[in-house]
Design an enzyme around this catalytic site. Sequence first.
Site, mmCIF file in Angstrom:
data_model
loop_
_atom_site.group_PDB
_atom_site.id
_atom_site.type_symbol
_atom_site.label_atom_id
_atom_site.label_comp_id
_atom_site.label_asym_id
_atom_site.label_seq_id
_atom_site.Cartn_x
_atom_site.Cartn_y
_atom_site.Cartn_z
ATOM 1 N N HIS A 216 53.864 14.674 70.667
ATOM 2 C CA HIS A 216 53.345 14.528 72.031
ATOM 3 C C HIS A 216 51.940 15.113 72.132
ATOM 4 O O HIS A 216 51.081 14.560 72.824
ATOM 5 C CB HIS A 216 54.281 15.208 73.039
ATOM 6 C CG HIS A 216 55.481 14.376 73.377
ATOM 7 N ND1 HIS A 216 56.545 14.213 72.536
ATOM 8 C CD2 HIS A 216 55.767 13.649 74.494
ATOM 9 C CE1 HIS A 216 57.444 13.428 73.102
ATOM 10 N NE2 HIS A 216 57.001 13.061 74.302
ATOM 11 N N HIS A 258 58.952 22.970 70.860
ATOM 12 C CA HIS A 258 57.985 23.317 69.812
ATOM 13 C C HIS A 258 57.572 24.775 69.852
ATOM 14 O O HIS A 258 57.639 25.421 70.902
ATOM 15 C CB HIS A 258 56.712 22.479 69.971
ATOM 16 C CG HIS A 258 56.894 21.034 69.638
ATOM 17 N ND1 HIS A 258 56.917 20.582 68.341
ATOM 18 C CD2 HIS A 258 57.068 19.950 70.425
ATOM 19 C CE1 HIS A 258 57.100 19.270 68.346
ATOM 20 N NE2 HIS A 258 57.199 18.865 69.600
HETATM 21 C C1 LIG Z 1 55.976 -1.695 69.401
HETATM 22 C C2 LIG Z 1 55.348 -1.613 68.072
HETATM 23 C C3 LIG Z 1 54.128 -2.407 67.840
HETATM 24 C C4 LIG Z 1 55.838 -0.823 67.086
HETATM 25 C C5 LIG Z 1 56.978 0.104 67.227
HETATM 26 C C6 LIG Z 1 56.744 1.234 66.256
HETATM 27 C C7 LIG Z 1 57.730 2.342 66.398
HETATM 28 C C8 LIG Z 1 58.509 2.685 65.181
HETATM 29 C C9 LIG Z 1 57.868 3.013 67.521
HETATM 30 C C10 LIG Z 1 58.797 4.203 67.700
HETATM 31 C C11 LIG Z 1 58.366 4.985 68.891
HETATM 32 C C12 LIG Z 1 59.110 6.291 68.967
HETATM 33 C C13 LIG Z 1 60.581 6.301 69.042
HETATM 34 C C14 LIG Z 1 58.408 7.406 68.951
HETATM 35 C C15 LIG Z 1 59.020 8.779 68.997
HETATM 36 C C16 LIG Z 1 58.187 9.632 69.896
HETATM 37 C C17 LIG Z 1 58.718 11.028 69.888
HETATM 38 C C18 LIG Z 1 59.999 11.305 70.504
HETATM 39 C C19 LIG Z 1 58.000 11.983 69.270
HETATM 40 C C20 LIG Z 1 58.419 13.415 69.172
HETATM 41 O O1 LIG Z 1 57.456 14.168 69.825
HETATM 42 P P1 LIG Z 1 57.416 15.738 69.604
HETATM 43 O O2 LIG Z 1 56.313 16.217 70.512
HETATM 44 O O3 LIG Z 1 58.723 16.290 70.013
HETATM 45 O O4 LIG Z 1 57.102 15.959 68.170
#
Ligand SMILES: CC(C)=CCC/C(C)=C/CC/C(C)=C/CC/C(C)=C/COP(=O)(O)O
EC number: 3.1.3.-
Length: 297
Positions: A216, A258
């Site tokens: 994020h 985090h």
């Molecule tokens: C739609 C297209 C073109 C592609 C899809 C690609 C893809 C694999 C998308 C997945 C998106 C997704 C589930 C992202 C996760 C985001 C997330 C929860 C990150 C964690 O954040 P953090 O701050 O806790 O590290």
Amino acid sequence: MPSPRRNVDARPLSASASSSSGGPGSPAHGGGGGGGGGRFEFQSLLSSRAPGLDPTCTRLRASESPVHRRGSFPLAGAGPSQAPPAPLPEEDRMDLNPSFLGIALRSLLAIDLWLSKKLGVCAGESSSWGSMRPLMKLLEISGHGIPWLLGTLYCLSRSDSWAGREVLMNLLFALLLDLLLVALIKGLVRRRRPAHNQMDMFVTLSVDKYSFPSGHATRAALVSRFILNHLVLAIPLRVLVVLWAFILGLSRVMLGRHNVTDVAFGFFLGYTQYSIVDYCWLSPHNAPVLFLLWNQQ
Ligand SMILES: CC(C)=CCC/C(C)=C/CC/C(C)=C/CC/C(C)=C/COP(=O)(O)O
């Protein structure tokens, strides 16, 4: 004839030998009759510690030392009839002394864990700021990958100008690059999320069980830098964009998702990712196929 150095070294360690499975002559003790070099080195480390230090503990540390791991027993096999061993090289002696960098990193890590726990005031419903948790989760969704990817794809499909399409195509590239780099680093570093985190996040990838760096925070820094550079916005809106990125990063620690260093590195990475995107900027000139393909849809 044992060397004088070996005699001096053997005294303090032999006091703890009776409680150990390996005697003073065993390699675990630095080679016993032959381990004087290792012991001497260990003694010099010991002398800087508190006098009441547990000998079992110190013995363990000696056997874990890089000197032992490398199988380097300079006096091994040196019996009374053999010549005294050559002293250990300087760099081997340094191995057992805690380096300044090591101490600095450990201290930073300890401060990081302490501060992150203190700031994790929305980690659960019963936490001190537990009532703020729904708001923090709303912020979490505002920086999630899925709304950003779907929003960009939707805007691309509605865009009727080349300039708009170019910017959106690069935003899509930036978001995908971010997902890839964050997944790669999370998979390599494998730092667990804080113990007080509740794993109740909206759609995650398998690497999202790891916390370094914060996805994020990278997205917040990347997207806000992207917007500030490619959208003409009034000053109050520009301030709002920066505030959103900062509060989103802070909310990751407040939610207990985090540690502070995950978010700090996430900001740095997202900021750097924008420079990569800017450097590789896709345009109808350098990536005509991409733009033609999109046009045909
Ligand atoms: C739609 C297209 C073109 C592609 C899809 C690609 C893809 C694999 C998308 C997945 C998106 C997704 C589930 C992202 C996760 C985001 C997330 C929860 C990150 C964690 O954040 P953090 O701050 O806790 O590290």
